[in-house]
Design a protein around this motif. Structure first.
Motif, mmCIF file in Angstrom:
data_model
loop_
_atom_site.group_PDB
_atom_site.id
_atom_site.type_symbol
_atom_site.label_atom_id
_atom_site.label_comp_id
_atom_site.label_asym_id
_atom_site.label_seq_id
_atom_site.Cartn_x
_atom_site.Cartn_y
_atom_site.Cartn_z
ATOM 1 N N MET A 1 16.300 -6.153 -0.846
ATOM 2 C CA MET A 1 15.015 -5.458 -0.769
ATOM 3 C C MET A 1 14.819 -4.898 0.641
ATOM 4 O O MET A 1 14.975 -5.608 1.626
ATOM 5 N N THR A 2 14.465 -3.621 0.739
ATOM 6 C CA THR A 2 14.239 -3.012 2.042
ATOM 7 C C THR A 2 12.898 -3.464 2.608
ATOM 8 O O THR A 2 12.061 -4.041 1.899
ATOM 9 N N GLU A 3 12.692 -3.188 3.891
ATOM 10 C CA GLU A 3 11.416 -3.543 4.523
ATOM 11 C C GLU A 3 10.255 -2.816 3.850
ATOM 12 O O GLU A 3 9.197 -3.400 3.623
ATOM 13 N N ALA A 4 10.469 -1.541 3.504
ATOM 14 C CA ALA A 4 9.412 -0.781 2.834
ATOM 15 C C ALA A 4 9.085 -1.386 1.476
ATOM 16 O O ALA A 4 7.912 -1.508 1.098
ATOM 17 N N ASP A 5 10.129 -1.783 0.726
ATOM 18 C CA ASP A 5 9.903 -2.409 -0.580
ATOM 19 C C ASP A 5 9.121 -3.714 -0.429
ATOM 20 O O ASP A 5 8.245 -4.023 -1.248
ATOM 21 N N ALA A 6 9.444 -4.488 0.597
ATOM 22 C CA ALA A 6 8.749 -5.755 0.829
ATOM 23 C C ALA A 6 7.282 -5.519 1.126
ATOM 24 O O ALA A 6 6.394 -6.258 0.666
ATOM 25 N N ILE A 7 6.989 -4.490 1.906
ATOM 26 C CA ILE A 7 5.597 -4.161 2.237
ATOM 27 C C ILE A 7 4.844 -3.748 0.978
ATOM 28 O O ILE A 7 3.712 -4.199 0.735
ATOM 29 N N LEU A 8 5.451 -2.906 0.161
ATOM 30 C CA LEU A 8 4.788 -2.440 -1.055
ATOM 31 C C LEU A 8 4.549 -3.579 -2.034
ATOM 32 O O LEU A 8 3.533 -3.608 -2.733
ATOM 33 N N THR A 9 5.472 -4.516 -2.079
ATOM 34 C CA THR A 9 5.272 -5.691 -2.935
ATOM 35 C C THR A 9 4.132 -6.550 -2.415
ATOM 36 O O THR A 9 3.276 -7.018 -3.175
ATOM 37 N N ALA A 10 4.084 -6.724 -1.091
ATOM 38 C CA ALA A 10 3.095 -7.611 -0.479
ATOM 39 C C ALA A 10 1.673 -7.112 -0.662
ATOM 40 O O ALA A 10 0.749 -7.911 -0.828
ATOM 41 N N ILE A 11 1.459 -5.793 -0.649
ATOM 42 C CA ILE A 11 0.081 -5.291 -0.711
ATOM 43 C C ILE A 11 -0.541 -5.502 -2.089
ATOM 44 O O ILE A 11 -1.757 -5.386 -2.233
ATOM 45 N N PHE A 12 0.275 -5.827 -3.077
ATOM 46 C CA PHE A 12 -0.263 -6.118 -4.402
ATOM 47 C C PHE A 12 -0.194 -7.598 -4.761
ATOM 48 O O PHE A 12 -0.498 -7.979 -5.890
ATOM 49 N N ASP A 13 0.198 -8.440 -3.797
ATOM 50 C CA ASP A 13 0.198 -9.884 -4.033
ATOM 51 C C ASP A 13 -1.230 -10.388 -4.208
ATOM 52 O O ASP A 13 -2.176 -9.836 -3.642
ATOM 53 N N ASP A 14 -1.376 -11.482 -4.949
ATOM 54 C CA ASP A 14 -2.709 -12.036 -5.187
ATOM 55 C C ASP A 14 -3.401 -12.477 -3.908
ATOM 56 O O ASP A 14 -4.627 -12.454 -3.824
ATOM 57 N N ASP A 15 -2.626 -12.888 -2.904
ATOM 58 C CA ASP A 15 -3.231 -13.393 -1.671
ATOM 59 C C ASP A 15 -3.278 -12.343 -0.563
ATOM 60 O O ASP A 15 -3.548 -12.658 0.594
ATOM 61 N N GLU A 135 8.596 7.137 4.645
ATOM 62 C CA GLU A 135 8.650 5.718 5.005
ATOM 63 C C GLU A 135 8.616 4.793 3.789
ATOM 64 O O GLU A 135 9.225 3.725 3.791
ATOM 65 N N PHE A 136 7.879 5.189 2.742
ATOM 66 C CA PHE A 136 7.684 4.282 1.613
ATOM 67 C C PHE A 136 8.140 4.867 0.277
ATOM 68 O O PHE A 136 8.136 4.157 -0.730
ATOM 69 N N GLY A 137 8.485 6.152 0.253
ATOM 70 C CA GLY A 137 8.860 6.771 -1.010
ATOM 71 C C GLY A 137 7.680 6.902 -1.949
ATOM 72 O O GLY A 137 7.845 6.891 -3.178
ATOM 73 N N CYS A 138 6.472 7.034 -1.390
ATOM 74 C CA CYS A 138 5.243 7.071 -2.188
ATOM 75 C C CYS A 138 4.473 8.373 -1.953
ATOM 76 O O CYS A 138 4.600 9.013 -0.904
ATOM 77 N N ALA A 139 3.661 8.727 -2.916
ATOM 78 C CA ALA A 139 2.788 9.887 -2.775
ATOM 79 C C ALA A 139 1.522 9.492 -2.027
ATOM 80 O O ALA A 139 1.119 8.320 -2.012
ATOM 81 N N TYR A 140 0.904 10.484 -1.403
ATOM 82 C CA TYR A 140 -0.364 10.297 -0.698
ATOM 83 C C TYR A 140 -1.273 11.461 -1.068
ATOM 84 O O TYR A 140 -0.816 12.602 -1.183
#
Length: 252
Positions: A1-15, A135-140
């Motif tokens: 998992m890349t750093e960007a993927d880890a960040i995107l996963t973390a922002i949707f974590d329950d905590d 940086e994240f492969g996401c739309a804005y």
């Protein structure tokens, strides 16, 4: 998992904790709006403006949006000070959304008047768009009154949202959803309701022999609104929703 993927996963974590805390007096004094939604673990989002709260209605009623993350992260993107000198700017988006196909989109809600008063606003948007893509492969995207408050769409979404499923409901409401699922579509809400028979809620007062129907309630209408928010049926949101609105099957 890349750093960007880890960040995107973390922002949707329950905590996950929002990167910005919105108090009652911030941004719009006395106008911060608490928006209840099941798409965040906390059960609500404090929108920093009425425009953002209206935008959240779009997201909460959209069956393609499965998860929300308010003020998800603070990120630094490349900009310029004088259109030539490189500089880093920090930014916290208003919301990140996760779609059913796992795509993630970052959104800001900025009124048109604020856009006009902000120097180089269009350039800032272009810089952020490039940053989130690279940086994240996401739309804005930036949303304003032209997309959020378009009518009759917003009024329709508010009506649908008012009929959303809450923590407790009667067995009759669950039965009404089941009846809509069995209906031959397309059909109007009125036709489905008439075919369902008893579709109004009722109350039985102490001493009454029989319950008193409440004509202003219709369980099938509520069921259609709930199923539309789940993506199980489709409504024409370009026209005001009424009992004569046609319920369509969802496109395959």
């Amino acid at each position: 998992m890349t750093e960007a993927d880890a960040i995107l996963t973390a922002i949707f974590d329950d905590d996950h904790k929002p990167a910005r805390k919105i108090g009652r007096g911030m941004y719009h004094p006395g106008r911060a709006v608490v928006f209840p939604t099941k798409k965040v673990p906390t059960g609500s989002i404090r929108a920093r403006s009425p425009l953002m709260a209206d935008g959240l209605i779009h997201l909460d009623t959209d069956p393609k949006v499965v998860r929300l993350s308010p003020y998800p992260l603070e990120t630094a993107y490349w900009s310029t000070l004088d259109e030539e000198t490189p500089a880093k700017r920090d930014h916290i988006p208003d919301i990140a959304i996760m779609l059913r196909d796992d795509r993630i989109v970052f959104i800001d809600y900025v009124p048109l008047a604020e856009q006009a008063a902000t120097p180089h606003f269009a350039r800032r948007v272009a810089e952020r768009t490039r940053h989130f893509r690279n940086e994240f492969g996401c739309a804005y995207a930036v949303h304003d009154e032209r997309s959020v408050r378009i009518q009759p769409l917003l009024s329709n979404l508010r009506l649908m949202w008012a009929h959303r499923q809450l923590g407790f409901e009667t067995a009759a409401q669950a039965n009404a959803r089941h009846f809509v699922r069995l209906a031959s579509l397309p059909a109007t809400i009125r036709t489905i309701s008439e075919n369902a028979g008893r579709t109004h809620q009722a109350i039985k007062w102490e001493g009454d022999e029989h319950p008193t129907p409440l004509p202003e309630t219709d369980l099938v209408f509520t069921a259609v609104m709930q199923l539309a928010m789940r993506g199980e049926v489709r409504l024409d949101l370009g026209k005001p929703l009424t009992f004569d609105s046609t319920v369509q099957e969802t496109a395959q």
